[in-house]
Scaffold this motif. Structure first.
Motif, PDB file in Angstrom:
ATOM      1  N   SER A  15       0.735  -1.173  -0.231  1.00 12.49           N
ATOM      2  CA  SER A  15       0.028  -0.025  -0.149  1.00 12.49           C
ATOM      3  C   SER A  15       0.859   1.340   0.029  1.00 12.49           C
ATOM      4  O   SER A  15       0.606   2.225  -0.612  1.00 12.49           O
ATOM      5  CB  SER A  15      -0.912  -0.054   1.296  1.00 12.49           C
ATOM      6  N   ALA A  16       1.821   1.326   0.822  1.00 14.62           N
ATOM      7  CA  ALA A  16       2.930   2.293   0.648  1.00 14.62           C
ATOM      8  C   ALA A  16       3.362   2.573  -0.628  1.00 14.62           C
ATOM      9  O   ALA A  16       3.701   3.679  -0.911  1.00 14.62           O
ATOM     10  CB  ALA A  16       3.714   2.318   1.950  1.00 14.62           C
ATOM     11  N   TRP A  21       4.276   5.574  -5.589  1.00 17.68           N
ATOM     12  CA  TRP A  21       4.345   5.456  -7.172  1.00 17.68           C
ATOM     13  C   TRP A  21       3.140   6.148  -7.731  1.00 17.68           C
ATOM     14  O   TRP A  21       3.134   6.612  -8.923  1.00 17.68           O
ATOM     15  CB  TRP A  21       4.739   4.162  -7.596  1.00 17.68           C
ATOM     16  N   ALA A  22       1.932   6.056  -7.166  1.00 17.50           N
ATOM     17  CA  ALA A  22       0.807   6.819  -7.728  1.00 17.50           C
ATOM     18  C   ALA A  22       1.218   8.260  -7.806  1.00 17.50           C
ATOM     19  O   ALA A  22       0.865   9.315  -8.757  1.00 17.50           O
ATOM     20  CB  ALA A  22      -0.419   6.545  -7.093  1.00 17.50           C
ATOM     21  N   ALA A  23       1.698   8.638  -6.810  1.00 13.87           N
ATOM     22  CA  ALA A  23       2.141  10.241  -6.566  1.00 13.87           C
ATOM     23  C   ALA A  23       3.257  10.430  -7.374  1.00 13.87           C
ATOM     24  O   ALA A  23       3.298  11.894  -8.401  1.00 13.87           O
ATOM     25  CB  ALA A  23       2.204  10.652  -5.142  1.00 13.87           C
ATOM     26  N   VAL A  29      -4.122   5.333  -7.550  1.00 15.13           N
ATOM     27  CA  VAL A  29      -4.317   3.878  -6.736  1.00 15.13           C
ATOM     28  C   VAL A  29      -5.429   3.395  -7.142  1.00 15.13           C
ATOM     29  O   VAL A  29      -6.610   3.828  -6.972  1.00 15.13           O
ATOM     30  CB  VAL A  29      -3.982   4.041  -5.424  1.00 15.13           C
ATOM     31  N   GLU A  30      -5.532   2.130  -7.596  1.00 14.80           N
ATOM     32  CA  GLU A  30      -6.703   1.435  -7.855  1.00 14.80           C
ATOM     33  C   GLU A  30      -7.527   1.127  -6.440  1.00 14.80           C
ATOM     34  O   GLU A  30      -6.924   0.880  -5.617  1.00 14.80           O
ATOM     35  CB  GLU A  30      -6.326  -0.137  -8.448  1.00 14.80           C
ATOM     36  N   ARG A  66      -2.755   2.804 -11.616  1.00 15.66           N
ATOM     37  CA  ARG A  66      -2.915   2.778 -13.087  1.00 15.66           C
ATOM     38  C   ARG A  66      -2.731   3.988 -13.358  1.00 15.66           C
ATOM     39  O   ARG A  66      -3.012   5.081 -12.956  1.00 15.66           O
ATOM     40  CB  ARG A  66      -4.067   2.018 -13.271  1.00 15.66           C
ATOM     41  N   HIS A  67      -2.680   4.109 -14.804  1.00 15.28           N
ATOM     42  CA  HIS A  67      -2.552   5.433 -15.451  1.00 15.28           C
ATOM     43  C   HIS A  67      -4.110   6.197 -15.636  1.00 15.28           C
ATOM     44  O   HIS A  67      -5.058   5.388 -15.766  1.00 15.28           O
ATOM     45  CB  HIS A  67      -2.041   5.263 -16.904  1.00 15.28           C
TER      46      HIS A  67
END
Length: 150
Positions: A15-16, A21-23, A29-30, A66-67
């Motif tokens: 989760s971390a 990586w989303a930021a 984040v899915e 995801r993009h």
């Protein structure tokens, strides 16, 4: 026909890593909570397979990003395009990555990109200057995985 794919990354805290990586990539984040709710209600998923992160139910030991412009399955939250899946493993990272991501800044934006990534928890390791070929930073994410900011 091109094949669908996702990059799976072993880690200690899925989760971390997904949050970082989303930021870093400006991905999303899915959110698997609707699917998890359905599986729990149908008795097809044990409660032990689920945990909570940022107020949502997530699969224990997994996180994905995801993009934001790529298609995804609204019932499961799973992306159908550019996607990173983080899975927790018991062993720690011990050597240099055999595969890494390169994060590209816009023209003239490397300093701002590196500063933003550091603010998210990344660490600069080494500046690489290839003269006319360009310059970039080798960095580490919060779990110590190497990546490049260019």
């Amino acid at each position: 026909m091109a094949l669908s794919w996702k990059l799976v990354i072993d880690c200690a805290d899925a989760s971390a890593q997904a949050d970082f990586w989303a930021a870093a990539l400006e991905y999303e984040v899915e959110d698997p909570s609707p699917l998890i709710g359905q599986l729990l209600a149908a008795g097809r998923l044990p409660e032990a397979a689920v945990t909570e992160h940022r107020g949502r139910k997530v699969f224990r030991g997994y996180g994905a990003v995801r993009h934001p412009e790529d298609p995804f399955d609204p019932a499961s939250g799973v992306g159908k395009g550019r996607r990173l899946l983080f899975q927790e493993v018991p062993e720690p990272k011990t050597v240099k990555n055999r595969l890494h991501l390169d994060v590209h800044a816009g023209p003239g934006g490397l300093a701002e990109l590196v500063e933003r990534l550091e603010g998210l928890g990344a660490v600069k390791v080494q500046e690489v200057d290839k003269g006319p070929a360009g310059h970039w930073w080798v960095m580490r994410d919060p779990e110590g995985n190497e990546f490049c900011a260019a």
